[in-house]
Design a protein around this motif. Structure first.
Motif, PDB file in Angstrom:
ATOM      1  N   GLY A  59      15.500 -18.139 -49.727  1.00 24.54           N
ATOM      2  CA  GLY A  59      15.655 -16.984 -50.723  1.00 24.54           C
ATOM      3  C   GLY A  59      16.799 -15.853 -50.240  1.00 24.54           C
ATOM      4  O   GLY A  59      17.457 -15.425 -51.365  1.00 24.54           O
ATOM      5  N   ASN A  60      16.721 -15.560 -49.023  1.00 30.74           N
ATOM      6  CA  ASN A  60      17.805 -14.526 -48.589  1.00 30.74           C
ATOM      7  C   ASN A  60      19.416 -15.367 -49.064  1.00 30.74           C
ATOM      8  O   ASN A  60      20.121 -14.484 -49.100  1.00 30.74           O
ATOM      9  N   THR A  61      19.492 -16.498 -48.912  1.00 31.20           N
ATOM     10  CA  THR A  61      20.703 -17.351 -49.048  1.00 31.20           C
ATOM     11  C   THR A  61      20.981 -17.050 -50.719  1.00 31.20           C
ATOM     12  O   THR A  61      22.439 -16.669 -50.715  1.00 31.20           O
ATOM     13  N   CYS A  74      12.301 -18.687 -55.001  1.00 31.27           N
ATOM     14  CA  CYS A  74      12.177 -19.024 -53.278  1.00 31.27           C
ATOM     15  C   CYS A  74      11.048 -18.189 -52.621  1.00 31.27           C
ATOM     16  O   CYS A  74      10.220 -18.601 -52.030  1.00 31.27           O
ATOM     17  N   PHE A  75      11.260 -17.125 -52.854  1.00 34.17           N
ATOM     18  CA  PHE A  75      10.055 -15.844 -52.436  1.00 34.17           C
ATOM     19  C   PHE A  75       8.776 -16.161 -52.898  1.00 34.17           C
ATOM     20  O   PHE A  75       7.784 -16.281 -52.137  1.00 34.17           O
ATOM     21  N   ARG A  76       8.498 -16.535 -54.322  1.00 37.33           N
ATOM     22  CA  ARG A  76       7.410 -16.696 -54.893  1.00 37.33           C
ATOM     23  C   ARG A  76       6.954 -18.071 -54.181  1.00 37.33           C
ATOM     24  O   ARG A  76       5.645 -18.235 -53.914  1.00 37.33           O
ATOM     25  N   ARG A  77       7.694 -19.189 -53.952  1.00 42.20           N
ATOM     26  CA  ARG A  77       7.388 -20.438 -53.267  1.00 42.20           C
ATOM     27  C   ARG A  77       6.766 -20.018 -51.645  1.00 42.20           C
ATOM     28  O   ARG A  77       5.793 -20.568 -51.384  1.00 42.20           O
ATOM     29  N   ALA A  78       7.506 -19.048 -51.170  1.00 38.87           N
ATOM     30  CA  ALA A  78       6.926 -18.620 -49.953  1.00 38.87           C
ATOM     31  C   ALA A  78       5.732 -18.302 -49.909  1.00 38.87           C
ATOM     32  O   ALA A  78       4.797 -18.612 -48.736  1.00 38.87           O
ATOM     33  N   TYR A  79       5.224 -17.326 -50.830  1.00 33.09           N
ATOM     34  CA  TYR A  79       4.132 -16.747 -50.553  1.00 33.09           C
ATOM     35  C   TYR A  79       3.072 -17.705 -51.263  1.00 33.09           C
ATOM     36  O   TYR A  79       1.773 -17.400 -51.188  1.00 33.09           O
ATOM     37  N   ALA A  80       3.439 -18.496 -52.124  1.00 30.49           N
ATOM     38  CA  ALA A  80       2.416 -19.647 -52.590  1.00 30.49           C
ATOM     39  C   ALA A  80       1.872 -20.332 -51.320  1.00 30.49           C
ATOM     40  O   ALA A  80       0.816 -20.730 -51.535  1.00 30.49           O
ATOM     41  N   LEU A  81       2.809 -20.653 -50.710  1.00 26.90           N
ATOM     42  CA  LEU A  81       2.622 -21.671 -49.401  1.00 26.90           C
ATOM     43  C   LEU A  81       1.720 -20.777 -48.335  1.00 26.90           C
ATOM     44  O   LEU A  81       0.871 -21.381 -47.815  1.00 26.90           O
TER      45      LEU A  81
END
Length: 146
Positions: A59-61, A74-81
């Motif tokens: 996400g930062n990329t 990507c950030f949503r994917r991170a907090y879903a995980l």
């Protein structure tokens, strides 16, 4: 920069480390190190594709490349995980803040529910609160003068 050298040393000593690599990816974002950030994201994803750190780095990329929609995904994917990953909610809030302030505020509030000591979310929440208060208190006067 000293912090960058410290993270590089950690990566050399522990190449499979995931802990705090989301912070390293944000450091690289701030330093505008596109190539290093992309490489870190690829490495973290190869280590564990289900780690929030990998998705935050990805996400930062995207964020560094001004691709906000992809970064937000990507950030949503991170907090879903990992729903306790306050940093992912905070970074999502940063991506939203210019275009959707209400959902940005919601993201920062969710970050604080995940970790009540998450200073990044506190700082931005306070800034938004102060800005809105100033607009409320002084907005009418400024608009009437124009």
């Amino acid at each position: 920069m000293q912090a960058e050298r410290a993270f590089q040393a950690v990566r050399t000593l522990e190449p499979y480390r995931l802990l705090n690599m989301e912070l390293y990816s944000t450091l690289l974002w701030h330093l505008q190190r596109t190539v290093q950030l992309s490489f870190l994201a690829q490495e973290l994803l190869s280590i564990d594709p289900r780690s929030p750190q990998a998705w935050i780095a990805i996400g930062n990329t995207f964020s560094l490349q001004k691709e906000r929609g992809q970064a937000l995904t990507c950030f949503r994917r991170a907090y879903a995980l990992d729903p306790t990953c306050a940093y992912a909610f905070t970074l999502a809030g940063h991506e939203l803040i210019d275009e959707d302030i209400d959902n940005a505020i919601l993201a920062f509030q969710t970050a604080l529910r995940a970790d009540s000591r998450h200073y990044n979310a506190w700082c931005v929440s306070y800034f938004i609160l102060c800005t809105r208060r100033c607009l409320f208190v002084y907005g009418v006067t400024l608009i009437n003068r124009v």
